[in-house]
Motif scaffolding. Structure first.
Motif, PDB file in Angstrom:
ATOM      1  N   SER A 212       5.837  59.556   3.387  1.00  0.00           N
ATOM      2  CA  SER A 212       5.241  58.227   3.531  1.00  0.00           C
ATOM      3  C   SER A 212       5.425  57.398   2.264  1.00  0.00           C
ATOM      4  N   ALA A 213       5.411  58.045   1.103  1.00  0.00           N
ATOM      5  CA  ALA A 213       5.588  57.317  -0.152  1.00  0.00           C
ATOM      6  C   ALA A 213       6.971  56.671  -0.212  1.00  0.00           C
ATOM      7  N   THR A 214       8.000  57.416   0.191  1.00  0.00           N
ATOM      8  CA  THR A 214       9.345  56.844   0.230  1.00  0.00           C
ATOM      9  C   THR A 214       9.422  55.738   1.272  1.00  0.00           C
ATOM     10  N   PHE A 215       8.749  55.934   2.408  1.00  0.00           N
ATOM     11  CA  PHE A 215       8.726  54.893   3.433  1.00  0.00           C
ATOM     12  C   PHE A 215       8.150  53.590   2.885  1.00  0.00           C
ATOM     13  N   ASP A 216       7.041  53.666   2.172  1.00  0.00           N
ATOM     14  CA  ASP A 216       6.419  52.463   1.632  1.00  0.00           C
ATOM     15  C   ASP A 216       7.362  51.732   0.690  1.00  0.00           C
ATOM     16  N   ALA A 217       8.110  52.484  -0.113  1.00  0.00           N
ATOM     17  CA  ALA A 217       9.027  51.865  -1.070  1.00  0.00           C
ATOM     18  C   ALA A 217      10.239  51.262  -0.366  1.00  0.00           C
ATOM     19  N   VAL A 218      10.814  52.004   0.557  1.00  0.00           N
ATOM     20  CA  VAL A 218      12.051  51.582   1.200  1.00  0.00           C
ATOM     21  C   VAL A 218      11.820  50.480   2.234  1.00  0.00           C
ATOM     22  N   SER A 219      10.676  50.508   2.917  1.00  0.00           N
ATOM     23  CA  SER A 219      10.440  49.523   3.971  1.00  0.00           C
ATOM     24  C   SER A 219      10.441  48.105   3.416  1.00  0.00           C
ATOM     25  N   ARG A 220       9.935  47.927   2.211  1.00  0.00           N
ATOM     26  CA  ARG A 220       9.938  46.586   1.612  1.00  0.00           C
ATOM     27  C   ARG A 220      11.374  46.099   1.396  1.00  0.00           C
ATOM     28  N   TYR A 221      12.226  46.996   0.901  1.00  0.00           N
ATOM     29  CA  TYR A 221      13.625  46.614   0.696  1.00  0.00           C
ATOM     30  C   TYR A 221      14.312  46.317   2.024  1.00  0.00           C
ATOM     31  N   ALA A 222      14.031  47.126   3.045  1.00  0.00           N
ATOM     32  CA  ALA A 222      14.666  46.930   4.349  1.00  0.00           C
ATOM     33  C   ALA A 222      14.281  45.572   4.941  1.00  0.00           C
ATOM     34  N   ARG A 223      13.003  45.202   4.823  1.00  0.00           N
ATOM     35  CA  ARG A 223      12.557  43.908   5.355  1.00  0.00           C
ATOM     36  C   ARG A 223      13.232  42.747   4.611  1.00  0.00           C
ATOM     37  N   GLU A 224      13.266  42.854   3.280  1.00  0.00           N
ATOM     38  CA  GLU A 224      13.832  41.767   2.477  1.00  0.00           C
ATOM     39  C   GLU A 224      15.338  41.617   2.694  1.00  0.00           C
ATOM     40  N   SER A 225      16.045  42.720   2.868  1.00  0.00           N
ATOM     41  CA  SER A 225      17.502  42.681   3.006  1.00  0.00           C
ATOM     42  C   SER A 225      17.968  42.560   4.450  1.00  0.00           C
ATOM     43  N   GLY A 226      17.054  42.794   5.419  1.00  0.00           N
ATOM     44  CA  GLY A 226      17.444  42.758   6.820  1.00  0.00           C
ATOM     45  C   GLY A 226      18.133  44.021   7.285  1.00  0.00           C
ATOM     46  N   LEU A 227      18.031  45.100   6.502  1.00  0.00           N
ATOM     47  CA  LEU A 227      18.677  46.362   6.861  1.00  0.00           C
ATOM     48  C   LEU A 227      17.922  47.025   8.010  1.00  0.00           C
ATOM     49  N   LEU A 228      18.634  47.441   9.040  1.00  0.00           N
ATOM     50  CA  LEU A 228      18.030  48.164  10.154  1.00  0.00           C
ATOM     51  C   LEU A 228      17.548  49.522   9.660  1.00  0.00           C
ATOM     52  N   TYR A 229      16.262  49.787   9.836  1.00  0.00           N
ATOM     53  CA  TYR A 229      15.631  50.990   9.274  1.00  0.00           C
ATOM     54  C   TYR A 229      14.925  51.734  10.399  1.00  0.00           C
ATOM     55  N   LEU A 230      15.398  52.935  10.716  1.00  0.00           N
ATOM     56  CA  LEU A 230      14.843  53.764  11.774  1.00  0.00           C
ATOM     57  C   LEU A 230      14.120  54.935  11.130  1.00  0.00           C
ATOM     58  N   TYR A 231      12.797  54.877  11.151  1.00  0.00           N
ATOM     59  CA  TYR A 231      11.983  55.927  10.527  1.00  0.00           C
ATOM     60  C   TYR A 231      11.552  56.907  11.612  1.00  0.00           C
ATOM     61  N   THR A 232      12.043  58.139  11.538  1.00  0.00           N
ATOM     62  CA  THR A 232      11.884  59.081  12.651  1.00  0.00           C
ATOM     63  C   THR A 232      10.755  60.076  12.463  1.00  0.00           C
TER      64      THR A 232
END
Length: 307
Positions: A212-232
């Protein structure tokens, strides 16, 4: 494929059967990789400290990995196939010599290890490097660190998925290439490596199997960059989609809504004591667990989060 082979020999002033018995013993010698396992038999899982030929980017001179024993010849030879953070082999031989036993260890490090030690990403590609016009998808997972146990399974699944997709013509006629990123169970490392790869390669998507810690960090970048992010992974969130972010794993509420009433029905109990680590998942379990238990006629008699 590039490969490094590390060889070390040690003389012990004990007979081979005693030297052999040191392997896997708690607090065992470092030259036997401080290995830990329950039984020295083929198929047994082991934890090992793999020596690095030079310091990794974080200053590490060894890396904690997981391995599986594939061959045992009592008092003579043990072979392990290590699975995380990379694949390879460790061969340990025991030979009688004057005054004791000569123990020889051979560690084989492959291209994944070279990438790991230099801070690069690994790669899970079924057939070689893959064509230049391939659709690049990142798998962000934990190949090392405390969550490294599931990294190899995730990488194997990604390789199989790419193989099946490519056998059917790829995506939009372009083959898929999987790049495996090891976050080392560290949020900042995962974010830094993902950002670097995305800016260098231009990722089509990232699939996350991590904390979850990595998710919190990466999700912000994914939203800002528009990168499709599939968290499984199973997670604490309730929203399935948020822009280009998709949570595909079960939520805490999904799991407890099934487990709590079933446990009370089967056991006949109604009282609950909630305990867990002081981390996002146990905190969500406590919150949702109390709500669901009370909804089904149960009650919480105590709650504790530990560090």
């Amino acid at each position: 494929m590039h490969e490094i082979v590390l060889v070390n020999e040690t003389h012990l002033g004990v007979p081979p059967h005693e030297a052999f018995g040191m392997f896997g013993r708690p607090g065992g010698p470092s030259w036997l990789f401080s290995a830990r396992f329950e039984h020295a038999e083929p198929g047994a899982a082991a934890g090992v400290d793999i020596p690095l030929p030079f310091a990794a980017p974080g200053g590490e001179t060894t890396v904690r990995g997981t391995a599986r024993i594939v061959e045992v010849r009592p008092y003579r030879r043990i072979v392990l196939q290590h699975e995380t953070p990379w694949t390879g082999r460790i061969t340990i031989t025991f030979a009688r010599e004057p005054g004791g036993t000569r123990v020889r260890t051979v560690t084989e490090l492959d291209q994944e290890a070279l990438g790991w030690m230099t801070g690069g990403t690994g790669r899970a590609v079924p057939d070689g490097e893959g064509p230049a016009d391939a659709t690049c998808v990142a798998l962000l997972t934990s190949m090392s660190g405390s969550a490294g146990l599931f990294g190899r399974a995730a990488a194997n699944c990604a390789a199989l998925a790419a193989e099946e997709i490519n056998a059917e013509g790829g995506i939009g006629g372009r083959p898929v290439r999987i790049e495996v990123i090891d976050d080392r169970t560290h949020a900042a490392t995962g974010l830094a490596r993902l950002r670097e790869l995305d800016q260098r390669r231009g990722l089509a998507a990232v699939v996350g199997v991590h904390s979850s810690a990595t998710f919190d960090a990466v999700s912000r970048y994914a939203r800002e960059s528009g990168l499709l992010y599939l968290y499984t992974a199973a997670n604490e969130g309730s929203r399935v989609q948020d822009g280009t972010l998709f949570r595909l794993g079960e939520s805490v509420a999904d799991q407890l809504a099934q487990a709590v009433p079933a446990l009370m029905r089967d056991s006949g109990g109604r009282a609950w004591y909630l305990i867990g680590n002081d981390y996002s998942w146990p905190r969500a379990v406590s919150t949702q667990g109390r709500r669901i238990a009370e909804h089904h006629g149960g009650h919480v008699v105590g709650e504790r989060l530990v560090r």
